[in-house]
Structures are given as structure tokens and as C-alpha cells.
Scaffold this motif. Structure first.
Motif, PDB file in Angstrom:
ATOM      1  N   LEU A 132      -5.478   1.352   4.297  1.00 29.11           N
ATOM      2  CA  LEU A 132      -4.155   1.896   4.601  1.00 29.11           C
ATOM      3  C   LEU A 132      -3.606   2.689   3.427  1.00 29.11           C
ATOM      4  CD1 LEU A 132      -1.791   2.037   6.594  1.00 29.11           C
ATOM      5  CD2 LEU A 132      -0.937  -0.102   5.609  1.00 29.11           C
ATOM      6  N   MET A 133      -3.833   2.190   2.208  1.00 31.84           N
ATOM      7  CA  MET A 133      -3.350   2.904   1.023  1.00 31.84           C
ATOM      8  C   MET A 133      -4.021   4.267   0.888  1.00 31.84           C
ATOM      9  SD  MET A 133      -4.128   3.743  -2.375  1.00 31.84           S
ATOM     10  CE  MET A 133      -5.412   2.606  -2.880  1.00 31.84           C
ATOM     11  N   PRO A 142       0.816  -1.234   0.000  1.00 29.90           N
ATOM     12  CA  PRO A 142       0.000   0.000   0.000  1.00 29.90           C
ATOM     13  C   PRO A 142       0.840   1.270   0.000  1.00 29.90           C
ATOM     14  CG  PRO A 142      -0.893  -1.574   1.561  1.00 29.90           C
ATOM     15  CD  PRO A 142       0.418  -2.128   1.101  1.00 29.90           C
ATOM     16  N   ILE A 179       2.086   1.763  -3.636  1.00 33.23           N
ATOM     17  CA  ILE A 179       0.964   2.147  -4.501  1.00 33.23           C
ATOM     18  C   ILE A 179       0.539   3.585  -4.222  1.00 33.23           C
ATOM     19  CG2 ILE A 179      -1.444   1.673  -5.051  1.00 33.23           C
ATOM     20  CD1 ILE A 179      -0.895  -1.266  -4.547  1.00 33.23           C
ATOM     21  N   ALA A 180       0.472   3.957  -2.937  1.00 29.22           N
ATOM     22  CA  ALA A 180       0.114   5.328  -2.594  1.00 29.22           C
ATOM     23  C   ALA A 180       1.145   6.322  -3.126  1.00 29.22           C
ATOM     24  CB  ALA A 180      -0.027   5.465  -1.080  1.00 29.22           C
ATOM     25  N   ASN A 226      -7.271  -8.919   4.144  1.00 22.22           N
ATOM     26  CA  ASN A 226      -6.021  -8.235   3.821  1.00 22.22           C
ATOM     27  C   ASN A 226      -6.234  -7.161   2.760  1.00 22.22           C
ATOM     28  OD1 ASN A 226      -4.567  -9.785   5.634  1.00 22.22           O
ATOM     29  ND2 ASN A 226      -3.949 -11.295   4.099  1.00 22.22           N
ATOM     30  N   THR A 253      -7.963  -4.169   4.445  1.00 24.36           N
ATOM     31  CA  THR A 253      -6.993  -3.472   5.295  1.00 24.36           C
ATOM     32  C   THR A 253      -5.980  -2.706   4.466  1.00 24.36           C
ATOM     33  OG1 THR A 253      -7.248  -5.205   6.966  1.00 24.36           O
ATOM     34  CG2 THR A 253      -5.326  -3.767   7.142  1.00 24.36           C
ATOM     35  N   GLY A 254      -5.451  -3.362   3.433  1.00 24.12           N
ATOM     36  CA  GLY A 254      -4.474  -2.687   2.585  1.00 24.12           C
ATOM     37  C   GLY A 254      -5.056  -1.507   1.842  1.00 24.12           C
ATOM     38  N   PHE A 255      -6.314  -1.626   1.385  1.00 26.75           N
ATOM     39  CA  PHE A 255      -6.939  -0.520   0.670  1.00 26.75           C
ATOM     40  C   PHE A 255      -7.155   0.689   1.576  1.00 26.75           C
ATOM     41  CE2 PHE A 255     -10.666   1.781  -0.941  1.00 26.75           C
ATOM     42  CZ  PHE A 255     -10.250   2.046  -2.234  1.00 26.75           C
TER      43      PHE A 255
END
Length: 386
Positions: A188-189, A67, A70-71, A181, A184-186
Motif C-alpha cells: 500500500l505504501m 503507510p 510514510i509515503a 500486515n 500489505t502495508g508495504f
């Protein structure tokens, strides 16, 4: 006095005598060729250990590192929008919220269009591709040098064992854990992207505090180049993927290949994986045409895919991204392999922009438009004509 005069040759030999080995300091052993080789070997070992530690940490913290990367890439892609709004006097918080909402809406809209286009035809596309593979295998078995059925069954069993293995299944087939996951990752990103958009320049200045003088100027130059390379790569790749999908869709419709829409969507998604993605998408399209129509139609589909990729590589990509960002095919394949091993599909997508950013940093290492010394082209000295 002449009896005590030394021969000149004797004087020269005595002047070139070195001090005995026993009186040399210990560190002088590192001054000869073998010593320098040992120092370089130790440095290489330390560097390999550091890189291995970083890779191990990335693999253990993929829920954070992916993340984060990607961010960072998305923030670089929308940096011109943020800069334009700030120059127009828009408050930073409002500009960040507007840009973030635009990104979320854009990604959600693309996802909805993809689902809408393939939700009723994806199973049929998969079945057609499998039948195409079976047709190719049946044709290969007619060749005099073709493998026998036992070898084909063994290869197929190896693939199935890999897909159904515990190691692969624990990461790809554990549905509940994968969904958790992803969510959560999205989240967080999106959170990291908000802070990158709002306070990205201040964060970079904070990281540059230890640098002084020329090192500070170089770090600033590398940072600006990295933002430009990542942003141009993402924007250019997205436009190239869209053009590829539309071009191949038109070709498939003209050739009356079934499942043209899901095939074009597959092209759109796989275009973010250079070289390999185009080959895979073209192969699936040709297999569907082979089963649905005939081998002549499949060859025409291959010709359409090759034509679109040539137009993209020779005209569209250099125009959108610039030739300075174009990596050699060998470098792309190595980066894709490393990214796939470390991060799977996500690693394959992120590997090439990261490699492009690293090469961009090398290109401005010694100054604007001045690559590092070891990366500069060497021009052989031509012998003078008599």
C-alpha cells in the motif's frame, strides 16, 4: 423654571443607568466575562472531542494511516529529484517510475546490508547487553542505598509481564499476522508513493479548491513549507545517522570493543529517533564494552558517543537541516511520547518530522518568514532613560 431644573450629578447618574435585567435579550448573558469564558470552554471541549476522534480513527486504521504518512514523507524527500527530472523534460510517468525504483532499490539495499552485518552476531550482541545489565545491577547492589533483590525481581517481573501480556503480544508477537500486515502495508505504501510522486501537485491543488484569496495563498505557502521541512528532515536525518554510525564504528574499532559492526548498525537505526535513540545506542555500546573489556573502556565508549552526538547536534544538523527546523528538546520528548503511545516504534520515528512540519507551518502562517502572531517573539519595552 428653576424649580424643575435637575442637579447635574443626578443627570449623570440617570444617563449611566442600564436597562433592567428582565428586558435584556438572552444572548447578552454571553457578553460579560463569564459568558466569554463559557464560550471558550465550549470551543475547547469541541476541539478536544474532534482531536480525540481523529486519534481514535488513526489508531483503528493504522494499516492505512502509517503507510500514507510514510509515503508522504518519502515523496517530500524525493521531491527535488522529481522536480529536476520534470524541468529536464522527462515525462511524468517515466520520472515517477525511475524515482520509485530508486527508492525501492535503496531501501532494499539498506535492509540487505543491515541483515548481512548483524545476522551472525545479533544473538551475541543481545547476550552481551544482558550480561552488561547484570553487571550494572551487581554493582548497584553494593551501594548503601541500593534496592534489595526482592525489589529488583519485582521490577523485572513487571517488565516481563508487560512483554508477555496479551495486549502486547497480540500486536508484536503474532508472527503470521504481523508479517501479513507488513506486506500489505508495504504494498500500500509503494502504491500511494507512486501516486504522490506522479500526481502530488495536482492532488494538492484539488484539496485547495475550497480556499479563496488570502486563504488560498496561505494554504499554498503552508504546503510548500511542509514539503520542504519533511524532505530536509528525512535527507538530513539519513545523512546524520550515517555519519553517527561511521564515527561510532571508528571509535569502537580503536577501543577494540567487540561487536563493533552490529553496534554501529544499531546506532544507524536508532538515529531516526532523536535523543532517545542516541541514548539507547550509547547505553548498549557501553554495556558491551563493560562486559568485554572493563569499566574504563566503557567510559571511553560513553565519551565517544557523547562526542559524536555533540558534533552532530552543534555542527552537522544545523548545516544539513537549518536552525529554523530545530525543535526544543522538550517538544521532541513530548512528540516522541505521544507518537510511541499512538503508533509504537513507527509512531516514535514519525512523531518528530510531523511536529517539525507543524512548526514549519506556524512559521509561515502570516507570510514568508512571518510566523503566526501568537508565535512571534515578544520584545519587552525598555524604559526610557532620563
Amino acid at each position: 423654571m428653576g424649580l424643575f431644573r435637575k442637579d447635574p450629578q443626578t443627570v449623570r447618574l440617570e444617563s449611566h443607568e442600564v436597562e433592567p435585567r428582565a428586558t435584556r435579550p438572552p444572548w447578552s448573558l454571553w457578553a460579560d466575562g463569564f459568558g466569554r469564558l463559557g464560550i471558550r470552554s465550549i470551543q475547547i471541549i469541541v476541539m478536544v472531542a474532534v482531536v480525540a476522534g481523529i486519534i481514535f480513527a488513526i489508531q483503528q486504521l493504522t494499516l492505512v494511516t502509517i503507510p500514507l504518512v510514510i509515503a508522504l514523507i518519502l515523496a517530500c524527500a524525493f521531491a527535488p529529484v522529481m522536480g529536476w527530472m520534470r524541468r529536464r523534460g522527462v515525462p511524468p510517468l517515466l520520472a515517477t517510475v525511475l524515482t520509485l525504483l530508486a527508492i525501492v532499490v535503496l531501501l532494499t539495499g539498506i535492509g540487505w546490508l543491515i541483515v548481512w552485518a548483524v545476522r551472525d552476531q545479533w544473538d551475541e550482541l543481545y547476550a552481551e547487553a544482558v550480561r552488561g545489565i547484570e553487571a550494572v545491577i551487581a554493582w548497584v547492589q553494593t551501594l548503601p542505598f541500593a534496592p534489595d533483590q526482592e525489589q529488583l525481581d519485582e521490577w523485572l517481573a513487571s517488565v516481563l509481564d508487560f512483554v508477555t501480556s496479551a495486549q502486547f503480544g497480540s500486536g508484536a508477537l503474532a508472527g503470521v499476522s504481523a508479517v501479513a500486515n507488513f506486506v500489505t502495508g508495504f504494498v500500500l505504501m509503494v502504491t500511494i508513493l507512486f501516486f504522490f510522486l506522479k500526481d502530488g501537485p495536482q492532488m494538492w491543488e484539488f484539496l485547495l479548491r475550497p480556499f479563496r484569496g488570502e486563504h488560498y495563498v496561505r494554504a499554498r505557502r503552508i504546503g510548500d513549507k511542509t514539503v520542504g521541512v519533511l524532505g530536509s528532515y528525512v535527507r538530513g536525518t539519513a545523512l546524520v545517522a550515517l555519519v553517527d554510525a561511521v564515527g561510532i564504528l571508528i571509535g569502537l574499532l580503536i577501543l577494540q570493543v567487540p561487536l563493533a559492526i552490529p553496534l554501529s548498525v544499531l546506532v544507524l537505526l536508532l538515529a531516526f529517533i532523536p535523543i532517545v535513540g542516541a541514548v539507547l545506542a550509547g547505553t548498549v555500546a557501553a554495556l558491551v564494552a563493560l562486559v568485554a573489556n572493563d569499566w574504563v573502556n566503557a567510559l571511553f565508549v560513553v565519551g565517544v558517543v557523547v562526542l559524536v552526538n555533540q558534533l552532530e547536534g552543534n555542527f552537522l544538523q544545523p548545516f544539513l537541516m537549518g536552525r529554523s527546523m530545530k525543535l526544543h528538546a522538550f517538544v521532541i520528548l513530548v512528540a516522541l511520547t505521544i507518537g510511541t503511545v499512538l503508533g509504537g516504534i513507527v509512531g516514535a520515528v514519525l512523531a518528530v518530522p510531523i511536529a517539525a512540519a507543524a512548526w514549519g507551518a506556524v512559521q509561515v502562517w502570516d507570510g514568508p518568514g512571518l510566523p503566526a502572531r501568537w508565535a512571534r517573539p515578544k520584545h519587552p519595552i525598555e524604559p526610557q532613560r532620563r
